[in-house]
Write a protein that holds these residues in place. Structure first.
Motif, PDB file in Angstrom:
ATOM      1  N   GLU A   1      61.113  11.997  21.227  1.00 46.93           N
ATOM      2  CA  GLU A   1      61.701  11.451  20.010  1.00 46.93           C
ATOM      3  C   GLU A   1      60.888  10.258  19.515  1.00 46.93           C
ATOM      4  OE1 GLU A   1      65.655  10.360  21.054  1.00 46.93           O
ATOM      5  OE2 GLU A   1      66.296  12.415  21.521  1.00 46.93           O
ATOM      6  N   GLU A   2      60.536  10.289  18.245  1.00 51.29           N
ATOM      7  CA  GLU A   2      59.786   9.185  17.648  1.00 51.29           C
ATOM      8  C   GLU A   2      60.704   8.362  16.751  1.00 51.29           C
ATOM      9  OE1 GLU A   2      55.644   9.988  16.405  1.00 51.29           O
ATOM     10  OE2 GLU A   2      56.114  12.089  16.860  1.00 51.29           O
ATOM     11  N   HIS A   3      60.821   7.071  17.081  1.00 53.23           N
ATOM     12  CA  HIS A   3      61.629   6.143  16.294  1.00 53.23           C
ATOM     13  C   HIS A   3      60.723   4.997  15.845  1.00 53.23           C
ATOM     14  CE1 HIS A   3      65.284   8.156  17.751  1.00 53.23           C
ATOM     15  NE2 HIS A   3      64.692   8.187  18.938  1.00 53.23           N
TER      16      HIS A   3
ATOM     17  N   LEU B   1      59.303   2.717  18.594  1.00 51.86           N
ATOM     18  CA  LEU B   1      59.659   3.177  19.934  1.00 51.86           C
ATOM     19  C   LEU B   1      59.618   4.709  20.003  1.00 51.86           C
ATOM     20  CD1 LEU B   1      60.832   2.489  22.812  1.00 51.86           C
ATOM     21  CD2 LEU B   1      63.091   2.899  21.791  1.00 51.86           C
ATOM     22  N   SER B   2      58.991   5.217  21.061  1.00 51.00           N
ATOM     23  CA  SER B   2      59.045   6.653  21.343  1.00 51.00           C
ATOM     24  C   SER B   2      59.880   6.864  22.609  1.00 51.00           C
ATOM     25  CB  SER B   2      57.637   7.217  21.555  1.00 51.00           C
ATOM     26  OG  SER B   2      56.918   7.247  20.339  1.00 51.00           O
ATOM     27  N   LYS B   3      60.811   7.816  22.548  1.00 47.57           N
ATOM     28  CA  LYS B   3      61.639   8.140  23.702  1.00 47.57           C
ATOM     29  C   LYS B   3      61.192   9.485  24.270  1.00 47.57           C
ATOM     30  CE  LYS B   3      65.799   5.573  22.339  1.00 47.57           C
ATOM     31  NZ  LYS B   3      67.273   5.665  22.103  1.00 47.57           N
ATOM     32  N   ILE B   4      60.838   9.475  25.553  1.00 41.86           N
ATOM     33  CA  ILE B   4      60.310  10.684  26.191  1.00 41.86           C
ATOM     34  C   ILE B   4      61.180  11.018  27.396  1.00 41.86           C
ATOM     35  CG2 ILE B   4      58.301  11.734  27.307  1.00 41.86           C
ATOM     36  CD1 ILE B   4      56.568   9.657  25.807  1.00 41.86           C
TER      37      ILE B   4
ATOM     38  N   LYS C   1      55.626   1.102  21.901  1.00 41.60           N
ATOM     39  CA  LYS C   1      56.539   1.004  23.032  1.00 41.60           C
ATOM     40  C   LYS C   1      57.127   2.370  23.369  1.00 41.60           C
ATOM     41  CE  LYS C   1      56.685  -3.313  24.374  1.00 41.60           C
ATOM     42  NZ  LYS C   1      56.375  -3.673  25.791  1.00 41.60           N
ATOM     43  N   VAL C   2      57.357   2.587  24.679  1.00 40.71           N
ATOM     44  CA  VAL C   2      57.843   3.886  25.142  1.00 40.71           C
ATOM     45  C   VAL C   2      59.026   3.688  26.073  1.00 40.71           C
ATOM     46  CG1 VAL C   2      57.291   5.868  26.620  1.00 40.71           C
ATOM     47  CG2 VAL C   2      55.648   5.091  24.899  1.00 40.71           C
TER      48      VAL C   2
END
Length: 293
Positions: A217-219, A222-225, A266-267
């Motif tokens: 998910e790209e926000h 911030l990317s959420k993996i 940021k991740v």
């Protein structure tokens, strides 16, 4: 401009991924001291004033085909020779191995210009031995050039690059100037996680695990993996998690920092370890896990 594709081939663990990373001056392929770290064909694209070289990093060519994964790795390496313009055959010493005879036959069938590059030349003390080896190599196969290099120390990489440009056809750029690989950030994130696993775990376990990105998910900022580490047995799951989750925590931290450097953002990284019995010897399981080069 001189533009074309170059296949980097050789036995496992001779330094193909390290070579491509240093030619590109950035990290695209994951590396470790363990053989068969590279499992997919990965493109690295280098555009300069002379043109564009599209490097293809490949799994190492090897004898073993005892599992579906091994057969997949060999197929991926073999099919890379189809449709490329030049081949760089990388060796890491002055001794021919048994499997090299099979590589000679593959190259004869391909009918492509081949450069033989002997890696880790900084560790070769006797230059006379290297000259003798090159003379023997030229008798075995009509190599276009023979080049001593050190991928890790950047020795003669400019020489190798110029030789490649000389062998490539004149044509338009194959990829946009600013593109460096054909792989997505999602794929590269999975590879980075697998690299940390491979470097931290024992000799055998890395060959029986793989990484699947479940969600990416790209926000803004911030990317959420969310990733799954697949292993084949419960005992392997316990090893990957470690005592009180310490091993998995350390792997996650190292991977997250590398992914942040890669995408410059940021991740948030969440890892799970799950068991899929016999995945490495199941063609259908391999396909579902992204082994479809």
């Amino acid at each position: 401009m001189n533009c074309g594709t170059v296949a980097l081939i050789g036995r496992p663990n001779v330094g193909k991924s390290t070579l491509m990373n240093h030619l590109l001056k950035q990290k695209i392929s994951i590396t470790s001291r363990k053989p068969q770290t590279t499992r997919h064909r990965i493109l690295g694209i280098n555009t300069s004033e002379r043109g564009q070289i599209v490097y293809m990093d490949t799994p190492g060519m090897h004898n073993s085909e005892k599992k579906a994964l091994n057969r997949y790795l060999n197929r991926t390496a073999d099919t890379t020779l189809l449709g490329v313009d030049v081949v760089v055959w990388l060796l890491d010493g002055l001794v021919w191995q048994e499997y090299d005879e099979i590589i000679f036959k593959k190259l004869e069938q391909a009918g492509l210009p081949v450069i033989l590059a002997v890696n880790k030349v900084d560790k070769i003390k006797e230059k006379e031995a290297m000259l003798a080896f090159f003379a023997d190599a030229q008798k075995r196969f009509p190599f276009e050039q023979l080049v001593p290099i050190s991928a890790l120390k950047n020795t003669n990489l400019d020489v190798l690059e110029n030789l490649l440009y000389d062998l490539l056809p004149e044509q338009e750029l194959l990829y946009p100037e600013d593109q460096v690989t054909d792989r997505s950030e999602r794929f590269l994130a999975a590879e980075i996680i697998r690299e940390k696993l491979t470097r931290r775990l024992g000799a055998e376990l890395p060959y029986e695990l793989t990484v699947e990105i479940e969600r990416y998910e790209e926000h803004p900022g911030l990317s959420k993996i969310y990733a799954i580490i697949w292993v084949e047995r419960m005992t392997q799951k316990n090893i990957v998690i470690g005592k009180e989750g310490e091993m998995l925590k350390n792997i996650g931290t190292e991977a997250r920092l590398d992914i942040e450097r890669l995408i410059d953002q940021k991740v948030y990284l969440q890892l799970w370890v799950k068991v899929k019995s016999g995945w490495s010897d199941n063609e259908r399981a391999l396909l579902s896990l992204g082994f479809n080069d």
